[in-house]
Structures are given as structure tokens and as C-alpha cells.
Scaffold this motif. Structure first.
Motif, PDB file in Angstrom:
ATOM      1  N   TYR A  97       0.646   9.783  38.200  1.00 29.03           N
ATOM      2  CA  TYR A  97       1.339  10.640  37.233  1.00 29.03           C
ATOM      3  C   TYR A  97       1.674  11.947  37.933  1.00 29.03           C
ATOM      4  O   TYR A  97       0.771  12.630  38.430  1.00 29.03           O
ATOM      5  N   HIS A 128      -1.627   3.663  23.155  1.00 28.43           N
ATOM      6  CA  HIS A 128      -1.338   2.226  23.069  1.00 28.43           C
ATOM      7  C   HIS A 128      -2.664   1.464  23.051  1.00 28.43           C
ATOM      8  O   HIS A 128      -3.728   2.044  23.311  1.00 28.43           O
ATOM      9  N   ASP A 188      -4.552  -1.852  24.942  1.00 27.25           N
ATOM     10  CA  ASP A 188      -4.371  -2.617  26.174  1.00 27.25           C
ATOM     11  C   ASP A 188      -4.276  -4.118  25.910  1.00 27.25           C
ATOM     12  O   ASP A 188      -3.764  -4.862  26.753  1.00 27.25           O
ATOM     13  N   THR A 245      -7.801  11.315  29.420  1.00 30.78           N
ATOM     14  CA  THR A 245      -7.609  10.040  28.713  1.00 30.78           C
ATOM     15  C   THR A 245      -8.122  10.244  27.297  1.00 30.78           C
ATOM     16  O   THR A 245      -9.278  10.638  27.109  1.00 30.78           O
ATOM     17  N   HIS A 273      -5.544   4.385  22.848  1.00 31.21           N
ATOM     18  CA  HIS A 273      -5.852   5.391  23.877  1.00 31.21           C
ATOM     19  C   HIS A 273      -4.583   5.720  24.646  1.00 31.21           C
ATOM     20  O   HIS A 273      -3.631   4.923  24.665  1.00 31.21           O
ATOM     21  N   GLY A 274      -4.567   6.873  25.283  1.00 34.50           N
ATOM     22  CA  GLY A 274      -3.392   7.270  26.059  1.00 34.50           C
ATOM     23  C   GLY A 274      -3.789   8.216  27.181  1.00 34.50           C
ATOM     24  O   GLY A 274      -4.936   8.667  27.257  1.00 34.50           O
ATOM     25  N   GLY A 275      -2.815   8.474  28.048  1.00 35.44           N
ATOM     26  CA  GLY A 275      -3.013   9.445  29.126  1.00 35.44           C
ATOM     27  C   GLY A 275      -2.202  10.690  28.779  1.00 35.44           C
ATOM     28  O   GLY A 275      -0.974  10.626  28.704  1.00 35.44           O
ATOM     29  N   LYS A 313      -2.068  13.122  39.055  1.00 34.16           N
ATOM     30  CA  LYS A 313      -3.215  12.308  38.633  1.00 34.16           C
ATOM     31  C   LYS A 313      -2.975  10.879  39.124  1.00 34.16           C
ATOM     32  O   LYS A 313      -1.873  10.345  38.952  1.00 34.16           O
ATOM     33  N   THR A 343      -6.599   0.897  37.488  1.00 37.73           N
ATOM     34  CA  THR A 343      -7.026   0.245  36.244  1.00 37.73           C
ATOM     35  C   THR A 343      -7.333  -1.226  36.511  1.00 37.73           C
ATOM     36  O   THR A 343      -6.548  -1.921  37.162  1.00 37.73           O
ATOM     37  N   TRP A 365      -8.086  -4.619  34.307  1.00 30.28           N
ATOM     38  CA  TRP A 365      -8.147  -5.247  32.988  1.00 30.28           C
ATOM     39  C   TRP A 365      -8.888  -6.566  33.097  1.00 30.28           C
ATOM     40  O   TRP A 365      -8.611  -7.359  34.014  1.00 30.28           O
TER      41      TRP A 365
HETATM   42  O1  PD2 Z   1      -4.410   7.076  33.110  1.00 26.48           O
HETATM   43  C1  PD2 Z   1      -4.933   7.023  32.006  1.00 26.48           C
HETATM   44  O2  PD2 Z   1      -5.653   7.940  31.580  1.00 26.48           O
HETATM   45  C2  PD2 Z   1      -4.655   5.849  31.164  1.00 26.48           C
HETATM   46  C3  PD2 Z   1      -4.525   6.023  29.821  1.00 26.48           C
HETATM   47  C4  PD2 Z   1      -4.258   4.913  29.045  1.00 26.48           C
HETATM   48  C5  PD2 Z   1      -4.524   4.585  31.716  1.00 26.48           C
HETATM   49  C6  PD2 Z   1      -4.269   3.529  30.847  1.00 26.48           C
HETATM   50  N1  PD2 Z   1      -4.147   3.681  29.544  1.00 26.48           N
HETATM   51  C7  PD2 Z   1      -4.119   2.151  31.334  1.00 26.48           C
HETATM   52  O3  PD2 Z   1      -4.023   1.981  32.559  1.00 26.48           O
HETATM   53  O4  PD2 Z   1      -4.110   1.223  30.482  1.00 26.48           O
END
Ligand code: PD2
Ligand code: ZN
Length: 294
Positions: free
Chosen positions: A192, A201, A203, A239, A271-273, A281, A285, A287
């Protein structure tokens, strides 16, 4: 007896999961509904229930089968989970000591400290940097991928086990979360830059979307996420879990775990960033899926 003619196979993992639900006293109808919500074809789901539960009916109310994984209360899927019995402050894994910094039950969230060394974070970024491209997410209609305005980061996926460092991190994740490497997707790296964010969103794959059935054929639903912070911005980039008012500040080497035992908002895992306002940043990740992601 396997059913050969149906497009979705009744796998041993599915039967094991059904048995676990029955052991947890879930009504057959609830098990069927959960399977349908995860994208299983109605006919396959019913066939799997009959095949699995009829022979097992006689022993269903006896002691738990030892080979089954523990299932959470209710009718959800088994999920990854660290071994936090005795509320340890430190988990001693085969190759690293990891701190337990925060735990939350609902949503299930655990924050780990010192999951990766600074050198590992830097090496992972160096491997990913030349392969970064504008992030794509799964297209809901087709199950393919598309550039998504809700995610303004750059990203890439590693193949599972494609380099010794990747293997080492994947084995550490598997040990930490008691979830086999082959039930995980390849590591995703996101970068980012200032202004970039990832809007809130879930996951898991939305069962209501037409593309989901195609995505679920490879490994089933996502049931857990580990976000590893590789590089932290000077400002922003937390996050966030808006439904429960939780914000986790990114710290280099920390890893944020959350799980969801069904593809439903009741898991509380929206959750979100947050937008990065100064600096960059980077996260990795992982999953985790219900089944083998082959
Ligand atoms: O980078 C994050 O904080 C973040 C936030 C929400 C990463 C993800 N979702 C993801 O990779 O699913
Ligand atoms: Zn996410």
C-alpha cells in the motif's frame, strides 16, 4: 461407495466434516443448510449426508471419534486455531518463539508478536517486489479475477513452497495454526502506498455470488486468515474490524489471525485496511481453506 456422476465429489474430508457436525449434535437439516451455504450442490450434499450418516447412525452418540478435529460449538466448519491452552504468553514453535499479544473470542482474533524476523520480512519483500501488479480480487460473477477499486494496493501471489523462505514461513504458519500447509493458498503480498487502502470486506467467498461455486471446487471455503506485517507506514494502515470497533496497528513482524467457521457476517469478521497516509505498508496474507488447495 463414491458417486462418480456428480460434478462435485463426496470426498473423505467432506464425510469427516459431516461426521464432526453430527458428533457436535447438529441437526441433519442444519448440516445440509451449512453445506448449501458453502456452495455444495443440493443433490451432492444430500447424497453425502445419506452416505455418511446412515452407516454411522448406530455409533453416532458414542464417544467422539479420536481422528476428528475439534469443532467449535454450533454447526460451523472446523477452523485453524493456535494451541492456547493454559493461556501462554509465548508459543514455542519448532523454529521460533512467538508472542501472544491479544486474543478475542468473537470474532475469533489473535495477534502474534515476533512471528517473523526483520530479515525474513525484508527478504520476502525483495522476492515479491519485481512481481508486484495492481491488485485483483475474485470476480463475483465468473469466479475469475478483476482489478477492484476497493483495493488500491499492488499485489502478487507466490506459489506454495516456491522458495526455501516461503516454505519456512508456510511451515511456521501450519505449526502456529495447527492447519496443514496443503490446506492453504499461496502467500499473497500487498504493498500500500500513500492513499491506498483495502475497504472493509469478508475474506470468505460469498455463497450468493454465481462465481463462488467455481472457486470452491479448489479447496472449499476460506476459513481463516493470517495477515503478516512486513513493513509499516509512518501513519495510517491499521487493520480494522468495524463491527466490533477493533483496530490493529501494523508492527513489523507481527501477524494477525482471524477465523470464520461459516461464510456469514455473523462471524463478525468484516475487516479492512485503513488508508496509508505516510510511507508504505507491506503485508503478506495466508488464507486457509476447508480442504486441500491442490
Ligand atoms: O492489509 C491489511 O491490513 C488487510 C486488511 C484486510 C489485508 C486484508 N484484508 C487481506 O489481505 O485480506
Ligand atoms: Zn481481508
Amino acid at each position: 461407495m463414491e458417486i462418480q456422476t456428480l460434478t462435485q465429489a463426496v470426498t473423505p474430508e467432506l464425510r469427516e466434516w459431516i461426521l464432526a457436525q453430527a458428533q457436535a449434535n447438529c441437526a441433519t437439516n442444519d448440516i445440509l443448510k451449512a453445506m448449501q451455504a458453502s456452495g455444495w450442490d443440493d443433490a451432492v450434499a444430500r447424497a453425502a449426508l445419506v452416505q455418511t450418516l446412515q452407516p454411522a447412525a448406530a455409533s453416532l452418540h458414542q464417544a467422539a471419534l479420536p481422528q476428528l478435529q475439534a469443532v467449535p460449538a454450533g454447526c460451523g466448519s472446523p477452523v485453524p486455531e493456535p494451541d492456547l491452552r493454559g493461556a501462554p504468553a509465548v508459543l514455542r514453535l519448532h523454529d521460533r518463539e512467538v508472542q501472544v499479544l491479544l486474543t478475542m473470542q468473537r470474532p475469533r482474533v489473535v495477534l502474534f508478536g515476533s512471528f517473523m524476523s526483520d530479515e525474513e520480512c525484508d527478504a520476502l519483500m525483495a522476492l515479491a517486489r519485481p512481481r508486484l501488479a495492481r491488485s485483483e480480487t475474485v470476480h463475483h460473477q465468473s469466479g475469475g479475477s478483476e482489478v477492484n477499486a476497493a483495493r488500491t494496493s499492488d499485489g502478487m501471489f507466490f506459489e506454495r513452497g516456491e522458495a526455501p523462505l516461503i516454505q519456512r514461513i508456510e511451515q511456521r504458519i501450519a505449526a502456529l495454526l495447527q492447519w496443514p500447509v496443503d490446506k492453504g493458498e499461496g502467500l499473497q503480498i500487498l504493498r500500500y502506498r500513500p492513499g491506498a487502502q483495502y475497504r472493509p470486506h469478508f475474506d470468505y467467498f460469498d455463497p450468493a455470488q454465481p462465481g463462488t461455486a467455481a472457486v470452491l471446487k479448489r479447496g472449499g471455503q476460506r476459513v481463516g486468515t493470517l495477515v503478516m506485517y512486513l513493513h509499516v507506514p509512518k501513519n495510517g494502515g491499521g487493520t480494522v474490524f468495524p463491527d466490533v470497533g477493533l483496530e490493529v496497528a501494523p508492527v513489523k513482524g507481527h501477524a494477525l489471525f482471524f477465523s470464520y467457521d461459516r461464510p456469514h457476517e455473523s462471524t463478525g469478521t468484516l475487516h479492512g485496511g485503513s488508508p496509508v497516509t505516510d510511507g508504505e505498508k507491506w503485508v503478506a496474507t495466508k488464507w486457509m481453506r476447508e480442504g486441500v488447495f491442490g
